[in-house]
Scaffold this motif. Structure first.
Motif, PDB file in Angstrom:
ATOM      1  N   GLU A 130     -10.297  12.147 -70.088  1.00  0.00           N
ATOM      2  CA  GLU A 130     -10.540  13.095 -68.978  1.00  0.00           C
ATOM      3  C   GLU A 130     -10.623  12.366 -67.648  1.00  0.00           C
ATOM      4  N   ARG A 131     -11.365  11.256 -67.632  1.00  0.00           N
ATOM      5  CA  ARG A 131     -11.504  10.497 -66.393  1.00  0.00           C
ATOM      6  C   ARG A 131     -10.165   9.896 -65.978  1.00  0.00           C
ATOM      7  N   SER A 177      -7.905  12.355 -64.156  1.00  0.00           N
ATOM      8  CA  SER A 177      -8.163  12.481 -62.722  1.00  0.00           C
ATOM      9  C   SER A 177      -7.540  11.307 -61.976  1.00  0.00           C
ATOM     10  N   LYS A 178      -7.658  10.111 -62.552  1.00  0.00           N
ATOM     11  CA  LYS A 178      -7.040   8.934 -61.906  1.00  0.00           C
ATOM     12  C   LYS A 178      -5.521   9.076 -61.869  1.00  0.00           C
ATOM     13  N   LEU A 195      -3.834  11.740 -61.573  1.00  0.00           N
ATOM     14  CA  LEU A 195      -3.459  12.622 -60.460  1.00  0.00           C
ATOM     15  C   LEU A 195      -3.318  11.822 -59.171  1.00  0.00           C
TER      16      LEU A 195
END
Lengths: 197, 883
Positions: free
Chosen positions: B7-8, B11-12, B14
């Motif tokens: 999940e983290r 975001s990275k 993106l």
């Protein structure tokens, strides 16, 4: 052509940095017109960012004015390491985050609405969706909201945001993740509630 | 890699910050994990779902304000530091040589001053020579000294004293500060409106009207204080013989002693002149007339060129006098109101202009600030009256109210109902909350604050039951046994009349909101309400509970202020004042027929009756404010008592000068901002007479008044009753005002198109107008692609006609606002027209029109092709909104 008080002429192709530095020079000397030309292009995006962080149009205007004022006071110290806009937005960021810390957030109580059933394309549903996005943004922590808006609206890099907030890049990435995750979680919750109604 | 780690990384991803290895791992994980795939899609949609930055924002001139403030700060800093003139401007090489010479000369002179000044020689004032007109150099002009005699302060020239005649010795402060041209400009920007907003008048007058002192300072670079001192002293010692007139103080182009002396002499000569033409007699009988119109009348009656300047042209006055000299009338039109007549021109052809100077305007600003504070204090005092009863529950307050004294009863009644929650909360606010409230922010307290409302605070638990009890006219209907839910509603509605009281339903949650309103200048209101919510259904009640106005405004205390006239025999004459109303009650705003209402008077009506009764000449300012006839009628009362009583009732101060009675509104500094000029009101009233109602163009024009003017209830009342503008409230309705202001950007032809059935297509707007529409629609617009097929439509209905009200169920395609293609004068005509479109139209679908306005923006979803309507359809009382 950009002409300043009839004595500075900047060619079309030299706009941008050159025009900005000319305006800065004239502005530092107290040239009102130059200052107006320097600030005007940044007014709307700046107020928008402040509004995004503060969530209240009047507060946003106050914060934008304060930002401009601080920038003008600090104009002699602006070295041009970053673009003027980046520098301006950094100031705005600090103004808004301090504002949030120092002012207790308040908002008008809008009376409870009996939410209409969701026909995805009905005007009511569209209005509601917009309202929900705004509410979701307002529910984020101010710093997270600021980081997200700088990334998504202004297209700043993680490094630029980090420099502005004096955070390391890890912290910025973390804030971006938390902001996105919070928005997504909220939208999921609302969709579930919508389905149940 | 587990989902939490992925999940983290999503975001990275993106932000394109993954290493190649991490990106590979993420891609592999997404192939196998539907949950993370969904999250990835949702993450990528965040940007699209965010509102567009600032599209709907109102952005005022924050940049101009910041620049103005910064320039003012710079000037203040410069004055504090009093830097040498070298610091004032960057020097070009061409200026360095002459400047060097000037500095050297200055140093010599300064040295001389130092030696002589310290040695008890005549003190000196520094006067700088103005650069020639048009010269743009920023180099400082040479400095010389104008010596003063230390014994008597008179200007000394060589060995002789200036022939000052009757002039009192000049004591000018010795200030080594000088102003640069750029500083003068900064001051101009800070104190005067932006250029282009004022009409230019010819040469001298333009300088004088803008700011007489500033204009003078442009002539000589004397420090501001020196000029003021010089002018004040000369004016004191040599008053103008026509004492209500100001002769512009001479402006000096040079600084030689001879010229200063000549200027003072010139002033003396001008001041000594009495214009004999001003003895011509005039008689006036004017109620609420604009000063510009009154001056026109005086000019045509006497042939003397008198005019009202821009600063006072729209101010209204009431004046009654028989055969008084023009001089007398001019004096009465200026002195009571802080205005001044400026005289210009040649003897025998003098022109007079009535103006209000900057100082007087700043005084008004001060008064407004003081009044605001007093009104806030008054509101706090009003709220304190509730304190003795805070221990009562709503039911106890209701019981006590039945036997309470007249003073207590209204307080207890407010506490027995929906006011209980907001009033109780007011006394529990922290200093910070109170400050926020006073600055105009609203506060909200909820039994269970919603997480998406971070501003919402927790309502103290001990108040919950009381708030529920205060909603005694709301019942909860329980439809759960029929598959429904709990719904709160008013007991007056038969569906809810047998429902449960709220205290008996544990699912009810309460919220309380508080606010302090300042929509009417000079007045603060504490308002608030309680909301009762069950899940997503709710109902709320609220209103204002206390009003604070400055005591000096509420009670002018004329008897105390005018006690000195009690011994005047003329004031003991007995009078009867029975004013006749010049306005008629509006039929719009109540169920009571207009004829049954008590007539209400303007101050002009009352003063007219007073003039008839006393025979004394009267002058007064005029602001729209209606007072019931009973409050402003007196029978057989000594004149002084009648004056005190009537002036108090009309919130005026009165005074006497000679035999003139002068009146002035106690809150004129607020009233001036609220008042609407006669030239606009009469034009709209004429239009209404001509067309039967205000036209759409008129409504748009009205909407361009300031918020202060439109928010004022007293003005709205007066405009309806005295000018018959029944549509006023439609314009100031919050639903419509922003849309009317948007329509102001359209041309007359475009506006005409908006009222047609097809509407005004987006493509018929100019590029600038398209930008304006986009800005106006703001976040209501999802994408620019919705615009090419968009149209703007307006439906403006006035009472007295008929329209085809198409039921939405019958024609869902008619849209959210049900705009009608048929509007006719008679029911029959409307029916015929409607049947031309749809032969099945029933006569029941033809409805009488009411005063309402719809402004609708039809945008088209590019994907589905479906039209969506944004905007509003509203009457003065409210309406349907999708905005």
């Amino acid at each position: 052509m950009v002409t300043l008080r009839g004595w500075v002429t900047v060619g079309e192709d030299e706009r941008g940095q050159a025009a900005e530095s000319t305006l800065l020079r004239a502005g530092r000397a107290g040239d009102c017109e130059a200052l107006e030309q320097l600030l005007a292009p940044h007014k709307r995006p700046l107020v928008a960012l402040c509004y995004g962080i503060l969530g209240h149009p009047d507060d946003a205007e106050d914060a934008a004015q304060e930002t401009f004022l601080r920038a003008l006071r600090a104009l002699p110290r602006f070295r041009g390491d970053a673009t003027f806009r980046t520098w301006l937005f950094r100031i705005a960021l600090h103004v808004c985050l301090n504002w949030k810390r120092n002012h207790h957030p308040t908002e008008l109580l809008d009376e409870t609405r009996a939410r209409p059933p969701r026909d995805a394309d009905s005007p009511e549903a569209i209005v509601l969706r917009q309202l929900e996005v705004t509410e979701a943004l307002n529910a984020l922590r101010p710093a997270h909201r600021a980081v997200l808006l700088l990334k998504e609206w202004e297209g700043w890099s993680v490094a630029e945001i980090g420099a502005a907030l004096r955070w390391n890049e890890k912290q910025v990435e973390n804030a971006l993740y938390r902001a996105r995750r919070a928005l997504v979680d909220r939208w999921r919750r609302e969709e579930n509630q919508g389905g149940e109604r | 890699m587990n989902c939490q780690r992925i999940e983290r990384l999503l975001s990275k991803q993106l932000d394109r910050r993954l290493t190649r290895g991490e990106a590979q791992a993420v891609a592999e994980h997404l192939e196998d994990c539907p949950a993370c795939r969904r999250l990835w899609e949702e993450f990528t949609s965040v940007r699209a779902r965010l509102p567009k930055p600032g599209a709907s924002l109102r952005v005022s001139d924050v940049d101009h304000r910041a620049i103005g403030q910064w320039l003012a700060e710079r000037e203040a800093t410069a004055q504090i530091r009093r830097p040498g003139f070298l610091a004032l401007a960057p020097l070009t090489p061409a200026l360095r040589a002459p400047l060097g010479a000037a500095i050297a000369a200055s140093l010599v002179v300064l040295l001389a001053w130092w030696i002589h000044g310290r040695g008890g020689q005549p003190s000196a004032v520094r006067i700088a020579q103005n650069p020639p007109h048009g010269q743009t150099t920023t180099a400082p002009p040479p400095v010389r000294h104008l010596p003063l005699n230390p014994a008597d302060g008179r200007i000394v020239r060589g060995e002789s004293v200036l022939p000052s005649g009757t002039i009192r010795p000049l004591r000018l402060p010795r200030q080594p500060h000088r102003r640069s041209r750029s500083e003068g400009n900064e001051e101009h920007r800070a104190l005067t409106p932006r250029p282009g907003r004022q009409t230019r008048v010819d040469g001298n007058l333009a300088r004088v009207n803008a700011d007489r002192m500033r204009a003078a300072r442009q002539g000589v670079l004397l420090p501001a204080n020196d000029w003021e001192t010089l002018e004040r002293q000369v004016r004191l010692t040599m008053p103008v013989r026509d004492d209500f007139v100001q002769v512009p103080f001479p402006r000096l182009a040079s600084t030689s002693d001879r010229q200063i002396a000549a200027a003072v002499e010139s002033y003396k000569r001008e001041a000594a002149i009495v214009d004999s033409r001003l003895s011509r007699e005039v008689g006036l009988h004017e109620k609420g007339i604009a000063l510009s119109d009154l001056c026109d009348e005086l000019r045509s009656d006497t042939g003397i060129n008198v005019a009202a300047g821009q600063s006072v042209a729209d101010e209204k006055v009431t004046i009654f006098c028989e055969k008084h000299s023009l001089r007398d009338v001019m004096r009465q039109l200026s002195r009571p109101f802080g205005y001044a007549w400026l005289r210009n021109g040649k003897p025998g052809e003098y022109r007079y202009e009535l103006v209000q100077d900057l100082r007087s305007q700043l005084l008004e600003e001060e008064l407004r600030n003081r009044d605001r504070k007093e009104a806030l204090l008054a509101l706090d005092r009003e709220m304190e009256r509730f304190r003795p009863y805070l221990g009562l529950s709503p039911d106890e307050a209701l019981a006590k109210a039945k036997t309470a004294s007249p003073a207590e009863k209204p307080l207890l009644e407010k506490l027995s109902g929906y006011g209980w929650g907001p009033i109780q909360m007011y006394f529990r606010l922290s200093p910070r909350d109170l400050a926020a409230l006073r600055s105009g922010q609203g506060l909200s307290f909820a039994q269970e604050p919603r997480p998406d409302r971070p501003a919402e605070q927790v309502l103290p638990l001990e108040l919950v039951r009381g708030v529920l009890q205060s909603g005694r006219d709301i019942r909860v209907r329980d439809d759960r046994s029929r598959g429904g839910r709990l719904i709160p509603g008013p007991i007056t509605n038969e569906k809810f009349s047998d429902g449960l009281p709220m205290v008996a339903v544990p699912e009810v949650r309460v919220r309380v909101r508080l606010g302090i309103g300042h929509s009417e200048l000079g007045q603060f209101t504490f308002d608030g309400g309680s909301a009762f919510v069950i899940e997503n259904a709710g109902t709320s009640r609220g209103r204002e509970w206390a009003v604070g106005m400055s005591p000096t405004v509420l009670n002018p205390e004329n008897a105390r202020a005018n006690a000195r006239w009690a011994g005047d025999p003329a004031m003991r004459a007995r009078v009867a004042v029975r004013p006749r109303p010049s306005c008629r009650p509006s039929p719009v705003d109540s169920a009571v027929p207009a004829e049954a209402k008590e007539p209400r008077m303007t101050s002009a009506d009352v003063l007219e009756a007073l003039h008839r009764a006393s025979g004394l000449p009267i002058v007064s300012d005029y602001y729209t404010r209606l007072v019931p006839a009973s409050a402003v009628s007196v029978q057989n009362m000594p004149l002084i008592d009648a004056l005190n009583r009537l002036a108090d009732a009309m919130r005026l101060h009165w005074s006497k000068e000679g035999n003139w009675l002068q009146f002035r509104s106690v809150s004129y500094y607020d009233d001036r901002l609220k008042e609407v000029p006669n030239r606009l009101l009469t034009r709209w009233a004429d239009s209404r007479r001509q067309h039967g109602s205000l036209t759409l163009e008129d409504l748009i024009e009205v909407s361009e008044l300031t918020d202060v003017q439109l928010n004022s209830d007293t003005i709205a009342e007066g405009v309806r009753e005295c000018f018959g503008l029944e549509e006023w409230d439609l314009v100031r309705s919050g639903n419509l005002l922003p849309h009317l202001r948007y329509l102001a950007s359209l041309t007359p032809a475009q506006l005409q198109m908006t009222t047609s059935d097809a509407g005004l297509p987006f493509t018929r707007l100019s590029l600038q107008q398209q930008q304006q529409l986009i800005a106006h629609l703001g976040s209501h617009l999802h994408s620019l692609e919705e615009l090419p097929g968009a149209v703007v439509r307006v439906e403006y209905n006035q009472p007295g006609g008929f329209r085809w009200a198409i039921p939405q169920a019958a024609d869902p395609g008619r849209g959210f606002f049900g705009l009608s293609p048929v509007r006719e004068r008679t029911r029959e005509a409307a029916l015929v027209a409607a049947r031309r479109i749809d032969p099945k139209v029933d006569v029941a679908q033809i409805a009488p029109t009411q005063l309402e306005l719809a402004v609708v923006y039809v945008v088209v979803d590019p994907k589905s092709g479906k039209a969506m309507e944004l905007g509003t359809r509203s009457t003065a009382q409210g309406g349907r909104v999708n905005w």
